[in-house]
Design a protein around this motif. Sequence first.
Motif, PDB file in Angstrom:
ATOM      1  N   GLU A  28       0.836  -1.200   0.000  1.00 30.60           N
ATOM      2  CA  GLU A  28       0.000   0.000   0.000  1.00 30.60           C
ATOM      3  C   GLU A  28       0.870   1.248   0.000  1.00 30.60           C
ATOM      4  O   GLU A  28       1.769   1.399   0.820  1.00 30.60           O
ATOM      5  CB  GLU A  28      -0.909   0.014   1.235  1.00 30.60           C
ATOM      6  N   GLN A  29       0.602   2.140  -0.942  1.00 31.66           N
ATOM      7  CA  GLN A  29       1.293   3.413  -1.014  1.00 31.66           C
ATOM      8  C   GLN A  29       0.448   4.502  -0.365  1.00 31.66           C
ATOM      9  O   GLN A  29      -0.781   4.395  -0.293  1.00 31.66           O
ATOM     10  CB  GLN A  29       1.590   3.770  -2.468  1.00 31.66           C
ATOM     11  N   GLU A  30       1.112   5.549   0.073  1.00 30.25           N
ATOM     12  CA  GLU A  30       0.439   6.620   0.800  1.00 30.25           C
ATOM     13  C   GLU A  30      -0.743   7.189   0.019  1.00 30.25           C
ATOM     14  O   GLU A  30      -1.790   7.506   0.588  1.00 30.25           O
ATOM     15  CB  GLU A  30       1.441   7.739   1.109  1.00 30.25           C
ATOM     16  N   GLY A  31      -0.594   7.303  -1.289  1.00 30.95           N
ATOM     17  CA  GLY A  31      -1.652   7.896  -2.102  1.00 30.95           C
ATOM     18  C   GLY A  31      -2.908   7.063  -2.202  1.00 30.95           C
ATOM     19  O   GLY A  31      -3.947   7.563  -2.678  1.00 30.95           O
TER      20      GLY A  31
ATOM     21  N   ARG B 137      -4.477  12.570  -1.878  1.00 30.94           N
ATOM     22  CA  ARG B 137      -4.729  11.180  -2.268  1.00 30.94           C
ATOM     23  C   ARG B 137      -4.940  11.094  -3.781  1.00 30.94           C
ATOM     24  O   ARG B 137      -5.380  12.057  -4.422  1.00 30.94           O
ATOM     25  CB  ARG B 137      -5.966  10.618  -1.551  1.00 30.94           C
ATOM     26  N   TYR B 138      -4.614   9.910  -4.319  1.00 36.42           N
ATOM     27  CA  TYR B 138      -4.867   9.658  -5.736  1.00 36.42           C
ATOM     28  C   TYR B 138      -6.361   9.432  -5.956  1.00 36.42           C
ATOM     29  O   TYR B 138      -7.070   8.907  -5.090  1.00 36.42           O
ATOM     30  CB  TYR B 138      -4.087   8.439  -6.216  1.00 36.42           C
ATOM     31  N   LEU B 139      -6.807   9.787  -7.146  1.00 39.18           N
ATOM     32  CA  LEU B 139      -8.222   9.666  -7.486  1.00 39.18           C
ATOM     33  C   LEU B 139      -8.610   8.245  -7.857  1.00 39.18           C
ATOM     34  O   LEU B 139      -9.745   7.818  -7.624  1.00 39.18           O
ATOM     35  CB  LEU B 139      -8.557  10.599  -8.656  1.00 39.18           C
ATOM     36  N   GLY B 140      -7.681   7.506  -8.466  1.00 43.96           N
ATOM     37  CA  GLY B 140      -8.011   6.186  -8.995  1.00 43.96           C
ATOM     38  C   GLY B 140      -7.379   5.038  -8.239  1.00 43.96           C
ATOM     39  O   GLY B 140      -6.809   5.199  -7.157  1.00 43.96           O
ATOM     40  N   SER B 141      -7.436   3.862  -8.846  1.00 41.53           N
ATOM     41  CA  SER B 141      -6.960   2.627  -8.230  1.00 41.53           C
ATOM     42  C   SER B 141      -5.465   2.441  -8.474  1.00 41.53           C
ATOM     43  O   SER B 141      -4.876   3.080  -9.346  1.00 41.53           O
ATOM     44  CB  SER B 141      -7.729   1.441  -8.821  1.00 41.53           C
ATOM     45  N   PRO B 142      -4.819   1.529  -7.741  1.00 47.53           N
ATOM     46  CA  PRO B 142      -3.364   1.340  -7.879  1.00 47.53           C
ATOM     47  C   PRO B 142      -2.944   0.511  -9.085  1.00 47.53           C
ATOM     48  O   PRO B 142      -1.752   0.353  -9.319  1.00 47.53           O
ATOM     49  CB  PRO B 142      -2.981   0.630  -6.580  1.00 47.53           C
ATOM     50  N   GLU B 143      -3.878  -0.006  -9.866  1.00 41.54           N
ATOM     51  CA  GLU B 143      -3.515  -0.818 -11.018  1.00 41.54           C
ATOM     52  C   GLU B 143      -3.097   0.063 -12.192  1.00 41.54           C
ATOM     53  O   GLU B 143      -3.650   1.148 -12.402  1.00 41.54           O
ATOM     54  CB  GLU B 143      -4.678  -1.706 -11.468  1.00 41.54           C
ATOM     55  N   ARG B 144      -2.126  -0.434 -12.962  1.00 39.87           N
ATOM     56  CA  ARG B 144      -1.832   0.154 -14.262  1.00 39.87           C
ATOM     57  C   ARG B 144      -2.354  -0.811 -15.321  1.00 39.87           C
ATOM     58  O   ARG B 144      -2.018  -1.993 -15.309  1.00 39.87           O
ATOM     59  CB  ARG B 144      -0.338   0.389 -14.464  1.00 39.87           C
TER      60      ARG B 144
ATOM     61  N   GLN C 147       4.975   6.959  -1.020  1.00 40.76           N
ATOM     62  CA  GLN C 147       5.653   6.370   0.139  1.00 40.76           C
ATOM     63  C   GLN C 147       5.021   5.038   0.538  1.00 40.76           C
ATOM     64  O   GLN C 147       3.811   4.875   0.574  1.00 40.76           O
ATOM     65  CB  GLN C 147       5.597   7.335   1.316  1.00 40.76           C
ATOM     66  N   ILE C 148       5.908   4.062   0.824  1.00 42.16           N
ATOM     67  CA  ILE C 148       5.512   2.753   1.325  1.00 42.16           C
ATOM     68  C   ILE C 148       6.102   2.600   2.722  1.00 42.16           C
ATOM     69  O   ILE C 148       7.318   2.731   2.903  1.00 42.16           O
ATOM     70  CB  ILE C 148       6.019   1.620   0.411  1.00 42.16           C
TER      71      ILE C 148
ATOM     72  N   ASN D 109      18.435  -1.003   5.127  1.00 38.47           N
ATOM     73  CA  ASN D 109      18.865   0.160   5.905  1.00 38.47           C
ATOM     74  C   ASN D 109      17.789   1.229   6.034  1.00 38.47           C
ATOM     75  O   ASN D 109      18.047   2.308   6.543  1.00 38.47           O
ATOM     76  CB  ASN D 109      20.112   0.782   5.262  1.00 38.47           C
ATOM     77  N   VAL D 110      16.563   0.953   5.570  1.00 41.27           N
ATOM     78  CA  VAL D 110      15.471   1.924   5.700  1.00 41.27           C
ATOM     79  C   VAL D 110      14.207   1.189   6.131  1.00 41.27           C
ATOM     80  O   VAL D 110      14.055  -0.022   5.908  1.00 41.27           O
ATOM     81  CB  VAL D 110      15.219   2.675   4.369  1.00 41.27           C
ATOM     82  N   ASP D 111      13.297   1.940   6.747  1.00 41.80           N
ATOM     83  CA  ASP D 111      12.023   1.373   7.175  1.00 41.80           C
ATOM     84  C   ASP D 111      10.869   1.782   6.273  1.00 41.80           C
ATOM     85  O   ASP D 111       9.757   1.249   6.406  1.00 41.80           O
ATOM     86  CB  ASP D 111      11.708   1.805   8.619  1.00 41.80           C
ATOM     87  N   GLU D 112      11.120   2.743   5.399  1.00 40.71           N
ATOM     88  CA  GLU D 112      10.090   3.169   4.455  1.00 40.71           C
ATOM     89  C   GLU D 112      10.747   3.510   3.128  1.00 40.71           C
ATOM     90  O   GLU D 112      11.941   3.808   3.062  1.00 40.71           O
ATOM     91  CB  GLU D 112       9.316   4.374   4.996  1.00 40.71           C
ATOM     92  N   ILE D 113       9.968   3.464   2.060  1.00 44.76           N
ATOM     93  CA  ILE D 113      10.486   3.645   0.713  1.00 44.76           C
ATOM     94  C   ILE D 113       9.772   4.814   0.052  1.00 44.76           C
ATOM     95  O   ILE D 113       8.565   4.992   0.225  1.00 44.76           O
ATOM     96  CB  ILE D 113      10.283   2.365  -0.126  1.00 44.76           C
ATOM     97  N   SER D 114      10.520   5.589  -0.747  1.00 45.08           N
ATOM     98  CA  SER D 114       9.988   6.730  -1.483  1.00 45.08           C
ATOM     99  C   SER D 114       9.453   7.783  -0.523  1.00 45.08           C
ATOM    100  O   SER D 114       9.738   7.749   0.675  1.00 45.08           O
ATOM    101  CB  SER D 114       8.895   6.296  -2.475  1.00 45.08           C
ATOM    102  N   ALA D 115       8.678   8.719  -1.058  1.00 48.67           N
ATOM    103  CA  ALA D 115       8.165   9.834  -0.261  1.00 48.67           C
ATOM    104  C   ALA D 115       6.879  10.324  -0.892  1.00 48.67           C
ATOM    105  O   ALA D 115       6.500   9.931  -2.002  1.00 48.67           O
ATOM    106  CB  ALA D 115       9.197  10.963  -0.190  1.00 48.67           C
TER     107      ALA D 115
END
Length: 698
Positions: free
Chosen positions: A158-161, A177-184, A681-682, A671-677
Amino acid sequence: MRFELKHILVLLSCTFSTFLFGQNREEIKNSVIQQRIEFLAEEAENENIDFTTLTDDLSYYYDFPVNLNNTDREELERLNLLSPFQIAGILSYVSQYGEMKTIYELREVSSLDLNTINQIMPFVTTSSVKDDKSFNLKRAFKYGGHDIFLRYSRILEEQEGFSPIADSVLEENPNRRYLGSPERLYMRYRYQFTNQLSFGFTGDKDAGEEFFSGNNKEGFDFYSAHVFARNIGPVKQLALGDYHAQFGQGLALWSGFSFGKTPNALNAIRYGQKLRAYTSANENLFLRGAAATIELSNSITTTIFYSNKNVDANREGNDTANSDEIVFSSLQASGYHRTPGEMADKSAVNEQIMGGNVSYEKNNFHFGVTGVHYNYDGSFNRNLRLYNKFDLNDSETYNASADLNWIVGKVNFFGEAAISRNGGWAYISGAQIELDPRLEMVVINRNYQKDYHSVYARAFGESSNNQNERGTYVGGRFKVAPRLNFTGYADFYRHDWLSFRVDAPSIGADYLAQLDYSPSSYVEMYVRYRTESDRRNASSTERPVNVPVDQVKHNFRYDIDYSVSKNLSLGNRVEYTFYENGDEEPETGFLLFQDVKYNPDKSKWSFWGRMALFDVTGYNARVYAYENDVLYYFSIPAFFDRGFRWYGMLKFEPTRYLDVWAKVGQSYYSNVDEISAGLNQIDQPHKTELRLQMRIRF
């Protein structure tokens, strides 16, 4: 007699080297396509770049090989696998000695080496039957083929958006937040008969965009359609709908991808193909309308084109003096429409492009003149800073250019000079020289003034906008021994005006050296060193003004691919980068991966996999590596931070009419607990991608 015992020996040698361990034409095709895309990807350093056009070309010539006994320079150039001298050598050989009896007779063309012959073998043939290249509507609809692609992709975490959010928070900031679904989602249909007729359409929805809802009630966020035909009497090319236009060296007009600096040091010359079908999902770099290339005589053609489409722009509202006039500060190129803010930029400005080209071509001589006019239906009000004060800031501009390509003996002269509406000018000139059958070199000089404007310029250079740059490039390829080749280049350039994050005129240099070695016909390896140096503002905040400092990046790579058996092939790579910038702490990057490909005999299944370890201390030392992926999807992840990445991909082909692909890949960071921003962000140390694709052919 041209075909004697020595030719039989050559035939056996080529056959052995090509088909050892069961390598078939499909495997060679995939290998060549992967190699060309990786060359491009290393320079582009972009995870989302679209190489559909290149894949389409090579896939087409795999299905419909070039008949070397009935071809021309333009068709051989479209392969992107041959140098000008190799093309001239093939045409001269057929002209002098008559038709080739077998493809292995290419060994007698002095400018071709065994490696090049093996590369082009899947895409060429020899036949005494002269193909009828004139357009025939009845044959085109009777013997053509249909391709249907359906693709599903998504990130499983799950991504923040896409995470839940309170209505009150979203009402306060709708872009949270994103308007649509996470699928491409992606679909493509194409009908093609040789290179005479092509038509089809494409639909694409990025992750976060709406689908059959909200702002996209018609389904996909992006649609594209095209009709393209060749050789309808005097009309050599006809494009309706979406298409590409490419002329000269790319200074006035070149839509679509083009080669930059790559390990193939000689591949720096542009070969404008005038018009070509557009089949990609890139939402910006194409023309939409109609165009035609008409043959006026045996040597003269003219091309006219018109494009009218809405483009994304950062819209600022209406002009206060004229409430109906649109005001925009920049053109957008991401193609993303996932939030209300991004939707406001979608198709915000109308872009009209019109123009023409006249070309004279005879034997090995080409001369062309191009004119193109751009118009936007709003007021361009760029947010000017000192570094970009000379950029285009007008809703109307035009370009005029003249280009030349002339082969004289063992020298290929080429170049283009262009001017824009405001008086800014640019030129590029060079020569490719065959000093010896084992040694070729290319020298390119370019001068792009700081006030030269061209919206669709794609000429060779360090920067992408062909502006504020002077430089000299020298590249070469030397066949050291039958199985050992050296390629390399040196590029020296300068920016006479300020650049982004460089608050002073600056200079730079880029060097590459590579040795390719094939100790046997089933082992290929290379070692490469590349170093880039230029200037960038120091990040220190202690200085009252920005001071550019030297930044240098070194890159070392060793890569090997080898066949263990006729069913199993492996690959390994070790790569190290070292980056330093003034007095800051240096950054380093390390990548190690193992590739595997398994293709059992007479099986309908194939498997590709990779395990990669990486340790990169800073983003400036990041490492890019091309991955095998489903057909027409191009994955070039950037490795940084510390961790490992793996992927596995299966292809299942139950019939000749259907193939199904599935790929799963995951990057894990230690070395990180979260990815991207931001919205990407995940909140986990891993990122997993799933991709499914089906292709139907009939």
